[in-house]
Design an enzyme around this catalytic site. Structure first.
Site, PDB file in Angstrom:
ATOM      1  N   ASP A 218       0.906  -1.212  -0.132  1.00  0.00           N
ATOM      2  CA  ASP A 218       0.019   0.019  -0.087  1.00  0.00           C
ATOM      3  C   ASP A 218       0.760   1.214   0.005  1.00  0.00           C
ATOM      4  OD1 ASP A 218      -1.887  -1.912   0.310  1.00  0.00           O
ATOM      5  OD2 ASP A 218      -2.680  -0.910   2.077  1.00  0.00           O
TER       6      ASP A 218
ATOM      7  N   HIS B 254       3.779  -1.990   3.396  1.00  0.00           N
ATOM      8  CA  HIS B 254       3.617  -0.807   2.790  1.00  0.00           C
ATOM      9  C   HIS B 254       4.886  -0.394   1.985  1.00  0.00           C
ATOM     10  CE1 HIS B 254       0.554  -0.783   5.812  1.00  0.00           C
ATOM     11  NE2 HIS B 254      -0.098   0.242   5.266  1.00  0.00           N
TER      12      HIS B 254
END
Length: 207
Positions: A33, A175
């Site tokens: 992400d 992430h």
């Protein structure tokens, strides 16, 4: 506070969202992400390439605008793309129209049927709006949250988070962000090595 392993009750309450894939497949679904950005996203791509792994990148539209070359690297490497809104909006703190418009702004760049709400926070009214606009939209959550975004989490503990809780069909969240990089840089190659030793395959989420 956050839960590394998503409880079954939460999955049941939001059963129209996707939390994991089939437990019958000896496969892990890696997701990243908040990118694409320089340094971090290319690092991820390099590690994935070493293990012939494909993943899904939930991209922030604003980062795609700022770093189109890195975005092209992700696509050219054969990974799937997901929408993560244009400005990383938290659904619980955003009115529905603003949230929907931000989703659409990112969708103009990303053209994908995969969406992950930032922070995993989305109202049922927002889900309804998105599904009405794109009936084939798959809203992707997770069943393993690495915690790599947690600056107080030691890299070794982050590694244990994913190794302990990942199983067949797990959707795992990392992430590709500067905030997460200290932990991601430590965890990802070590986790990939261990998962490969256990015989897992690594597939992208189907749009």
């Amino acid at each position: 506070m956050y839960l590394v392993k998503t409880p079954w009750l939460l999955k049941k309450l939001y059963s129209n969202l996707i939390w994991n894939q089939s437990r019958n497949n000896h496969c892990i679904y890696l997701t990243f992400d908040d990118g694409p950005i320089p340094i971090v996203t290319p690092f991820v791509l390099n590690i994935l390439k070493q293990y012939n792994a494909k993943a899904t990148f939930f991209c922030i539209g604003d980062n795609v605008s700022k770093h189109p070359d890195v975005f092209e690297q992700v696509k050219n490497a054969g990974h799937n793309i997901g929408n993560h809104t244009y400005n990383h909006l938290k659904g619980w703190k955003t009115d529905d129209k603003t949230y929907f418009d931000n989703f659409l702004k990112a969708d103009e760049q990303l053209h994908t049927n995969l969406f992950r709400p930032p922070y995993g926070r989305i109202k049922k009214s927002q889900i309804k709006l998105l599904k009405k606009a794109k009936p084939d939209l798959n809203i992707i959550m997770w069943d393993v949250l690495s915690g790599d975004f947690d600056i107080n989490l030691k890299p070794e503990a982050c590694l244990q988070n994913v190794l302990k809780h990942t199983e067949n069909g797990s959707i795992v969240v990392f992430h590709d962000s500067l905030k997460a990089f200290e932990r991601l840089e430590y965890v990802l190659p070590r986790a990939m090595e261990e998962w490969s030793r256990r015989g897992y395959e690594f597939s992208p989420l189907a749009p």
